[in-house]
Design a protein around this motif. Structure first.
Motif, PDB file in Angstrom:
ATOM      1  N   ARG A 112      36.880  29.615  44.449  1.00 31.32           N
ATOM      2  CA  ARG A 112      36.868  28.778  43.249  1.00 31.32           C
ATOM      3  C   ARG A 112      35.439  28.613  42.714  1.00 31.32           C
ATOM      4  O   ARG A 112      35.199  28.720  41.508  1.00 31.32           O
ATOM      5  CB  ARG A 112      37.480  27.413  43.580  1.00 31.32           C
ATOM      6  CG  ARG A 112      37.429  26.405  42.443  1.00 31.32           C
ATOM      7  CD  ARG A 112      38.255  26.901  41.264  1.00 31.32           C
ATOM      8  NE  ARG A 112      38.181  25.965  40.147  1.00 31.32           N
ATOM      9  CZ  ARG A 112      39.112  25.061  39.886  1.00 31.32           C
ATOM     10  NH1 ARG A 112      40.182  24.963  40.656  1.00 31.32           N
ATOM     11  NH2 ARG A 112      38.990  24.252  38.855  1.00 31.32           N
ATOM     12  N   ALA A 113      34.504  28.404  43.642  1.00 30.31           N
ATOM     13  CA  ALA A 113      33.112  28.225  43.214  1.00 30.31           C
ATOM     14  C   ALA A 113      32.591  29.507  42.579  1.00 30.31           C
ATOM     15  O   ALA A 113      31.846  29.471  41.600  1.00 30.31           O
ATOM     16  CB  ALA A 113      32.245  27.827  44.402  1.00 30.31           C
ATOM     17  N   GLU A 141      34.034  29.609  39.059  1.00 30.62           N
ATOM     18  CA  GLU A 141      33.410  28.638  38.162  1.00 30.62           C
ATOM     19  C   GLU A 141      31.972  29.034  37.824  1.00 30.62           C
ATOM     20  O   GLU A 141      31.525  28.905  36.700  1.00 30.62           O
ATOM     21  CB  GLU A 141      33.421  27.241  38.779  1.00 30.62           C
ATOM     22  CG  GLU A 141      34.806  26.647  38.934  1.00 30.62           C
ATOM     23  CD  GLU A 141      35.413  26.278  37.591  1.00 30.62           C
ATOM     24  OE1 GLU A 141      34.643  26.023  36.649  1.00 30.62           O
ATOM     25  OE2 GLU A 141      36.654  26.263  37.499  1.00 30.62           O
ATOM     26  N   ASN A 142      31.250  29.498  38.850  1.00 31.93           N
ATOM     27  CA  ASN A 142      29.838  29.790  38.656  1.00 31.93           C
ATOM     28  C   ASN A 142      29.571  31.233  38.270  1.00 31.93           C
ATOM     29  O   ASN A 142      28.444  31.605  37.970  1.00 31.93           O
ATOM     30  CB  ASN A 142      29.049  29.459  39.923  1.00 31.93           C
ATOM     31  CG  ASN A 142      28.946  27.968  40.130  1.00 31.93           C
ATOM     32  OD1 ASN A 142      28.178  27.300  39.459  1.00 31.93           O
ATOM     33  ND2 ASN A 142      29.739  27.421  41.049  1.00 31.93           N
ATOM     34  N   GLY A 180      36.384  20.151  40.324  1.00 30.77           N
ATOM     35  CA  GLY A 180      36.549  21.598  40.305  1.00 30.77           C
ATOM     36  C   GLY A 180      35.741  22.392  39.287  1.00 30.77           C
ATOM     37  O   GLY A 180      36.045  23.549  39.038  1.00 30.77           O
ATOM     38  N   ASN A 181      34.722  21.822  38.678  1.00 32.24           N
ATOM     39  CA  ASN A 181      33.880  22.610  37.773  1.00 32.24           C
ATOM     40  C   ASN A 181      32.759  23.284  38.552  1.00 32.24           C
ATOM     41  O   ASN A 181      32.659  23.117  39.764  1.00 32.24           O
ATOM     42  CB  ASN A 181      33.293  21.720  36.680  1.00 32.24           C
ATOM     43  CG  ASN A 181      34.377  21.221  35.756  1.00 32.24           C
ATOM     44  OD1 ASN A 181      35.445  21.829  35.676  1.00 32.24           O
ATOM     45  ND2 ASN A 181      34.119  20.114  35.102  1.00 32.24           N
ATOM     46  N   ALA A 182      31.924  24.019  37.820  1.00 32.13           N
ATOM     47  CA  ALA A 182      30.865  24.792  38.468  1.00 32.13           C
ATOM     48  C   ALA A 182      30.016  23.902  39.376  1.00 32.13           C
ATOM     49  O   ALA A 182      29.788  24.216  40.551  1.00 32.13           O
ATOM     50  CB  ALA A 182      29.990  25.448  37.405  1.00 32.13           C
ATOM     51  N   LEU A 226      37.480  27.456  48.756  1.00 34.68           N
ATOM     52  CA  LEU A 226      36.462  26.797  47.930  1.00 34.68           C
ATOM     53  C   LEU A 226      35.450  27.808  47.417  1.00 34.68           C
ATOM     54  O   LEU A 226      35.020  27.738  46.255  1.00 34.68           O
ATOM     55  CB  LEU A 226      35.765  25.713  48.741  1.00 34.68           C
ATOM     56  CG  LEU A 226      34.678  24.941  48.017  1.00 34.68           C
ATOM     57  CD1 LEU A 226      35.272  24.139  46.887  1.00 34.68           C
ATOM     58  CD2 LEU A 226      33.951  24.005  48.979  1.00 34.68           C
ATOM     59  N   SER A 227      35.075  28.786  48.267  1.00 34.71           N
ATOM     60  CA  SER A 227      34.069  29.738  47.808  1.00 34.71           C
ATOM     61  C   SER A 227      34.636  30.607  46.692  1.00 34.71           C
ATOM     62  O   SER A 227      33.911  30.970  45.769  1.00 34.71           O
ATOM     63  CB  SER A 227      33.557  30.593  48.973  1.00 34.71           C
ATOM     64  OG  SER A 227      34.623  31.264  49.567  1.00 34.71           O
ATOM     65  N   PHE A 272      30.528  23.076  48.225  1.00 33.61           N
ATOM     66  CA  PHE A 272      30.268  24.157  49.167  1.00 33.61           C
ATOM     67  C   PHE A 272      29.029  23.844  50.002  1.00 33.61           C
ATOM     68  O   PHE A 272      29.013  24.040  51.215  1.00 33.61           O
ATOM     69  CB  PHE A 272      30.097  25.485  48.420  1.00 33.61           C
ATOM     70  CG  PHE A 272      30.102  26.662  49.334  1.00 33.61           C
ATOM     71  CD1 PHE A 272      31.291  27.131  49.854  1.00 33.61           C
ATOM     72  CD2 PHE A 272      28.927  27.286  49.699  1.00 33.61           C
ATOM     73  CE1 PHE A 272      31.310  28.196  50.728  1.00 33.61           C
ATOM     74  CE2 PHE A 272      28.937  28.361  50.567  1.00 33.61           C
ATOM     75  CZ  PHE A 272      30.134  28.819  51.077  1.00 33.61           C
ATOM     76  N   ALA A 307      34.790  18.286  45.865  1.00 32.45           N
ATOM     77  CA  ALA A 307      35.189  19.407  45.012  1.00 32.45           C
ATOM     78  C   ALA A 307      36.217  18.982  43.973  1.00 32.45           C
ATOM     79  O   ALA A 307      36.712  19.817  43.214  1.00 32.45           O
ATOM     80  CB  ALA A 307      35.778  20.524  45.873  1.00 32.45           C
ATOM     81  N   THR A 323      32.092  22.381  42.507  1.00 30.63           N
ATOM     82  CA  THR A 323      32.410  23.300  43.593  1.00 30.63           C
ATOM     83  C   THR A 323      31.142  23.715  44.329  1.00 30.63           C
ATOM     84  O   THR A 323      31.156  23.843  45.551  1.00 30.63           O
ATOM     85  CB  THR A 323      33.118  24.554  43.048  1.00 30.63           C
ATOM     86  OG1 THR A 323      32.401  25.022  41.915  1.00 30.63           O
ATOM     87  CG2 THR A 323      34.538  24.237  42.643  1.00 30.63           C
ATOM     88  N   ALA A 324      30.038  23.875  43.571  1.00 27.32           N
ATOM     89  CA  ALA A 324      28.788  24.246  44.243  1.00 27.32           C
ATOM     90  C   ALA A 324      28.335  23.126  45.172  1.00 27.32           C
ATOM     91  O   ALA A 324      27.959  23.368  46.327  1.00 27.32           O
ATOM     92  CB  ALA A 324      27.709  24.545  43.205  1.00 27.32           C
TER      93      ALA A 324
END
Lengths: 533, 114
Positions: free
Chosen positions: B99-100, B103-104, A154-156, B96-97, A163, A151, A159-160
């Motif tokens: 932040r995700a 971001e998304n 830390g961009n889209a 994390l979720s 996760f 992560a 982080t995806a």
């Protein structure tokens, strides 16, 4: 001081040193690199004192808190652990050296260095522990650090990916816990040496070993997930693309090997002694190894193909390397499966020896290539083949190092990869000569196809990135000389391992013997008491 | 008692698996937490759970009498460790979720960047 804890203390010291010096970046970087070197030194010292040196005992144990063996946690440094520690140290030192130059300063401030050494600590603990539950704990230590690294930016996309990586690994950990709980209920101990001893004489201890095969398969699933074997390979490309590239080198070089190590240690040192009748349609045998052999063989063969084809189709260097490491772990899994299927002790040793040599080779070569990808990205800002080209003219030293890495991956003598591939194919052909031929010949064909695919994607990376006319980005690039110096040193190590292969082979042989010699392992740990459950 | 625990473990695993397969990220994190707890309850059952009674307490009712066979305490130590680890992981997963999600710009995990 006991030599077993020296590598762990070095890693712990590095964590503390980098935390304390956090407000002074230059000092922190120096402390971090020094910590990496100190770790390698501690590993070298411990391995020499315990396994390789003249008059070394072959295996040294450390009982935490001085609790006697089956009751407390035991740390064991034997040939197998020693070999894997050397593999980890060989990746960790160049990775941290490149990190200091590659990762931008603001990001290094955000706990990069303490986490790096935490990852190293987790890997070290997993290699050293002689207790099943403690192995789970070290896996978690390792995972916590790697979650943060995936992560990290830390961009889209990062982080995806993190996760998904997290969800998958939590499910893996739950599977691990279920297996640990079940084994404890079945065997009545968590100490691996004690478990090995009890399983070998199940009747004397009043144990019914029947559930062991199934529980061991749960463990196999967990470890295959960590190693990124097919069908658990899907997290690999995403996570490797998201993590900072020096960390991808660590993930491919060191943490994947933890999965392989755990399979070898638990199956060959612990479960191999159990007598469990198996009556499945295809599988027949009397130990859990009989089930491991076909399952791991299929996983390994599928990984070789999956990784090879994926790498050929990859648009960027890091994705190519990520897929390639799926395939290369397949090359490590196949000889382990051959060893599990072998009916003679000699062939079993040949299989494990091949797997270990290949693991070392892969750690060095893939570490070198991921770090080269870091240098390329640092210089040009991209890793896509479409934007690269002509790096060979721009930076001959960087390109030479990459060239050595790819040649080693392909398996050109006298580089380390040649011996890795040679030994793996030797193990398969020996199996074909002694056992049922058709299956082994098919495996041989797949491995040769895998080797061919390696040549194809290596050429693709070379042509796409390094050959030909310089692209605009490459023309504007300035390659960092310090990173190149580190890469050249690793490339020299790849050559040196190939040229001076004799001592490496002896070390790997000692590691394979240690994995197979259950008696010596039990004797080294010497679990007391508990004669009848 | 064992049957009851087996049913509890089974339902927890079923519920956890169901939630992990949802598209809503919060439910996925819930699923992870429940799966971890299912493993913990499972490990507790491995220690031969016996129904409590006056003669089973760790502090003995009489002095010098027969020592009662108690539940295996080791599994409880294991579970304590596992609870701490899953607590840390769940906390990280929640952070994390979030932040995700930022971001998304979606809580649907299937719409996230690949």
């Amino acid at each position: 001081m006991n030599v077993v804890v020296a590598p762990m203390l070095a890693a712990l010291g590095a964590i503390l040193a980098t935390l304390v010096t956090r407000s002074r970046p230059r000092l922190q970087h120096a402390a971090s690199v020094l910590g990496g070197v100190a770790y390698a030194g501690a590993v070298a010292w411990a391995v020499r004192a315990a396994v390789l040196g003249a008059g070394a005992p072959g295996a040294v144990t450390y009982q935490l808190g001085n609790w006697p063996a089956p009751f407390g946690i035991t740390l064991v440094l034997d040939g197998l652990s020693a070999f894997m520690l050397v593999v980890a140290a060989a990746v960790a030192v160049p990775a941290i050296a490149v990190s200091v130059r590659f990762v931008d300063r603001a990001n290094q401030q955000v706990f990069y260095h303490p986490l790096f050494h935490l990852l190293v600590l987790g890997v070290t603990g997993a290699f050293l522990t002689g207790d099943l539950f403690n192995l789970f704990v070290w896996f978690e230590v390792m995972l916590m650090a790697s979650f943060v690294f995936v992560a990290f930016y830390g961009n889209a996309q990062h982080t995806a990916a993190a996760f998904r990586y997290l969800v998958l690994n939590v499910v893996g950990s739950v599977t691990f816990l279920v297996a640990v709980g079940g084994l404890y209920a079945t065997v009545g101990t968590l100490n691996m040496a004690d478990m090995s001893r009890r399983l070998a004489e199940a009747g004397a201890y009043g144990i019914d070993p029947l559930p062991v095969t199934g529980l061991a398969t749960l463990l196999l699933a967990t470890f295959a997930l960590k190693a990124g074997l097919v069908p658990f390979q899907f997290w690999v490309p995403g996570a490797y693309r998201a993590a900072p590239l020096p960390i991808a080198a660590m993930l491919a070089g060191a943490t994947k090997k933890v999965g392989i190590y755990a399979i070898i240690r638990l199956y060959f040192t612990v479960f191999a002694g159990a007598t469990v009748p198996l009556n499945l349609p295809v599988v027949a045998g009397t130990t859990p190894l009989a089930l491991l052999a076909p399952v791991l063989l299929v996983m390994g063969v599928a990984s070789v193909l999956m990784g090879g084809f994926g790498a050929v189709a990859s648009p960027s260097m890091e994705e190519l390397l990520a897929y390639s490491s799926i395939g290369q772990v397949g090359f490590i899994a196949v000889p382990v499966a051959i060893a599990a299927a072998a009916d003679s002790a000699a062939l079993r040793r040949v299989g494990l020896l091949a797997a270990l040599v290949y693991a070392l080779h892969h750690a060095l070569a893939k570490g070198l290539l991921f770090l080269s990808a870091a240098t390329v990205r640092g210089a040009t800002g991209t890793n896509r083949f479409a934007d690269l080209g002509g790096l060979g003219r721009q930076s001959p030293f960087l390109s030479s190092a990459v060239f050595v890495g790819f040649l080693s991956l392909i398996g050109i003598p006298p580089l380390s990869g040649f011996f890795g591939k040679f030994l793996v194919l030797d193990a398969v052909t020996s199996r074909a000569a002694t056992g049922p031929g058709v299956g082994a010949v098919a495996v041989l064909v797949v491995l040769l196809v895998g080797a061919l695919l390696t040549i194809v994607y290596a050429s693709r990376a070379w042509v796409g990135g390094f050959w030909g006319a310089r692209s605009e980005r490459v023309r504007a690039a300035t390659v960092d000389p310090v990173q190149v110096a580190v890469l050249v040193a690793v490339a020299a190590l790849v050559v040196a391992v190939g040229l001076g292969f004799e001592p490496v082979a002896e070390f790997a042989g000692a590691a394979a013997d240690a994995a197979l010699d259950r008696g010596a392992y039990i004797e080294a740990v010497a679990p007391a008491g508990g004669e009848s459950a | 008692m064992t049957l009851l625990l087996a049913a509890v473990v089974g339902s927890l695993f079923a519920l956890g698996t169901f939630l992990v397969l949802r598209r809503d990220v919060v439910r996925v994190v819930w699923g992870l937490a429940i799966l971890s707890q299912a493993a913990n309850v499972y490990i507790i059952t491995m220690g031969n759970v016996a129904e409590g009674g006056g003669d089973l307490v760790p502090v003995l009712a009489v002095h010098g009498g027969e020592v009662p066979t108690t539940t295996d305490p080791l599994v409880q130590a294991l579970v304590l460790t596992a609870i701490v680890i899953s607590f840390g992981t769940t906390a990280f997963a929640l952070a994390l979720s979030y932040r995700a999600y930022q971001e998304n710009e979606s809580i649907d995990v299937t719409e996230w960047a690949s």
